[in-house]
Design an enzyme around this catalytic site. Sequence first.
Site, mmCIF file in Angstrom:
data_model
loop_
_atom_site.group_PDB
_atom_site.id
_atom_site.type_symbol
_atom_site.label_atom_id
_atom_site.label_comp_id
_atom_site.label_asym_id
_atom_site.label_seq_id
_atom_site.Cartn_x
_atom_site.Cartn_y
_atom_site.Cartn_z
ATOM 1 N N ASN A 25 0.882 -1.176 0.000
ATOM 2 C CA ASN A 25 0.000 0.000 0.000
ATOM 3 C C ASN A 25 0.916 1.222 0.000
ATOM 4 O O ASN A 25 2.125 1.101 0.129
ATOM 5 C CB ASN A 25 -0.957 0.002 1.210
ATOM 6 C CG ASN A 25 -0.216 -0.015 2.522
ATOM 7 O OD1 ASN A 25 0.604 0.869 2.793
ATOM 8 N ND2 ASN A 25 -0.452 -1.030 3.314
ATOM 9 N N GLY A 33 -2.420 -9.814 3.623
ATOM 10 C CA GLY A 33 -2.170 -10.491 2.341
ATOM 11 C C GLY A 33 -0.704 -10.775 2.070
ATOM 12 O O GLY A 33 0.059 -11.128 2.977
ATOM 13 N N VAL A 34 -0.324 -10.600 0.810
ATOM 14 C CA VAL A 34 1.058 -10.933 0.436
ATOM 15 C C VAL A 34 2.038 -9.943 1.091
ATOM 16 O O VAL A 34 3.150 -10.315 1.462
ATOM 17 C CB VAL A 34 1.213 -10.965 -1.105
ATOM 18 C CG1 VAL A 34 1.095 -9.580 -1.737
ATOM 19 C CG2 VAL A 34 2.520 -11.649 -1.504
ATOM 20 N N ASP A 35 1.580 -8.717 1.319
ATOM 21 C CA ASP A 35 2.414 -7.700 1.998
ATOM 22 C C ASP A 35 2.803 -8.212 3.394
ATOM 23 O O ASP A 35 3.970 -8.213 3.786
ATOM 24 C CB ASP A 35 1.590 -6.408 2.093
ATOM 25 C CG ASP A 35 2.399 -5.179 2.454
ATOM 26 O OD1 ASP A 35 1.802 -4.097 2.580
ATOM 27 O OD2 ASP A 35 3.626 -5.298 2.587
ATOM 28 N N SER A 118 -3.300 -6.378 -6.767
ATOM 29 C CA SER A 118 -4.619 -5.726 -6.649
ATOM 30 C C SER A 118 -5.819 -6.658 -6.669
ATOM 31 O O SER A 118 -6.952 -6.186 -6.520
ATOM 32 C CB SER A 118 -4.830 -4.657 -7.752
ATOM 33 O OG SER A 118 -4.152 -3.471 -7.410
ATOM 34 N N THR A 119 -5.637 -7.974 -6.876
ATOM 35 C CA THR A 119 -6.817 -8.846 -7.024
ATOM 36 C C THR A 119 -7.265 -9.455 -5.697
ATOM 37 O O THR A 119 -8.154 -10.306 -5.686
ATOM 38 C CB THR A 119 -6.528 -9.990 -8.015
ATOM 39 O OG1 THR A 119 -5.508 -10.838 -7.468
ATOM 40 C CG2 THR A 119 -6.095 -9.456 -9.363
ATOM 41 N N GLY A 120 -6.666 -9.044 -4.588
ATOM 42 C CA GLY A 120 -7.115 -9.521 -3.274
ATOM 43 C C GLY A 120 -7.939 -8.430 -2.606
ATOM 44 O O GLY A 120 -9.033 -8.069 -3.073
ATOM 45 N N TYR A 122 -7.750 -5.404 -2.787
ATOM 46 C CA TYR A 122 -8.083 -4.247 -3.629
ATOM 47 C C TYR A 122 -9.148 -4.563 -4.686
ATOM 48 O O TYR A 122 -9.511 -3.713 -5.493
ATOM 49 C CB TYR A 122 -6.818 -3.673 -4.261
ATOM 50 C CG TYR A 122 -5.982 -2.822 -3.299
ATOM 51 C CD1 TYR A 122 -6.382 -2.610 -1.976
ATOM 52 C CD2 TYR A 122 -4.796 -2.227 -3.711
ATOM 53 C CE1 TYR A 122 -5.619 -1.843 -1.111
ATOM 54 C CE2 TYR A 122 -4.026 -1.449 -2.859
ATOM 55 C CZ TYR A 122 -4.453 -1.260 -1.545
ATOM 56 O OH TYR A 122 -3.700 -0.494 -0.688
#
Length: 174
Positions: A25, A33-35, A118-120, A122
């Site tokens: 972000n 998530g992946v972050d 962006s597909t989670g 977001y």
Amino acid sequence: MAGRIQIIRGDITKQKVDAIVNAANCSLLGGGGVDGAIHRAAGPELLAECRGLNGCETGKAKITKGYKLPAKYVIHTPGPVWHGGSRGEAELLRSCYRSCLELAAEYGCKTVDFPSISTGVYHFPLEKASVIAIDAIAAFLAEHKEIQRVRMVCFDERTAGFYETALAGCGVET
Ligand code: APR
């Protein structure tokens, strides 16, 4: 030079490549998530380095070391939040892939792994995001032979299916 773009199932924090990309972000101070997974695996030094980066604009990218990750570098990019498609989301997502690859090339990375940006959280629709991602990667690789391989590392089968379909349909010889 076929096969320079690959789709795999897996956990991006386990990949021993020159660079993995983090779907971050704009604060670059971690998240879920992946972050969250990347920060947990890299250890606290990653956050310490990120604190010094002063955030990042959506669609742009910044690079750090990988610390405890098997990957040498982490390239952080904030993807666009999906608001229905009329706020430039497609161009911003394309910019994420291009910005990350530009940095990877600048740092001499030959192997780069991406998550599905962006597909989670977001909510960018997978069908659209996968086509944008593959097209952007293929276009960049066609101009940059120094990057040997780019993989989409998909965390689940459904995601992998969309990227495999997009890759099969992209037609651009890389
Ligand atoms: N390896 C690979 N992919 C993963 C992993 C992992 N370990 N963990 C999650 N993913 C996948 C998700 O399943 C999804 O397909 O990464 C993709 C992106 O989802 P998110 O992580 O939710 O990222 P995004 O949709 O871009 O939202 C970013 O979420 O975590 C916060 O700080 C982050 O605010 C930012 C937002």
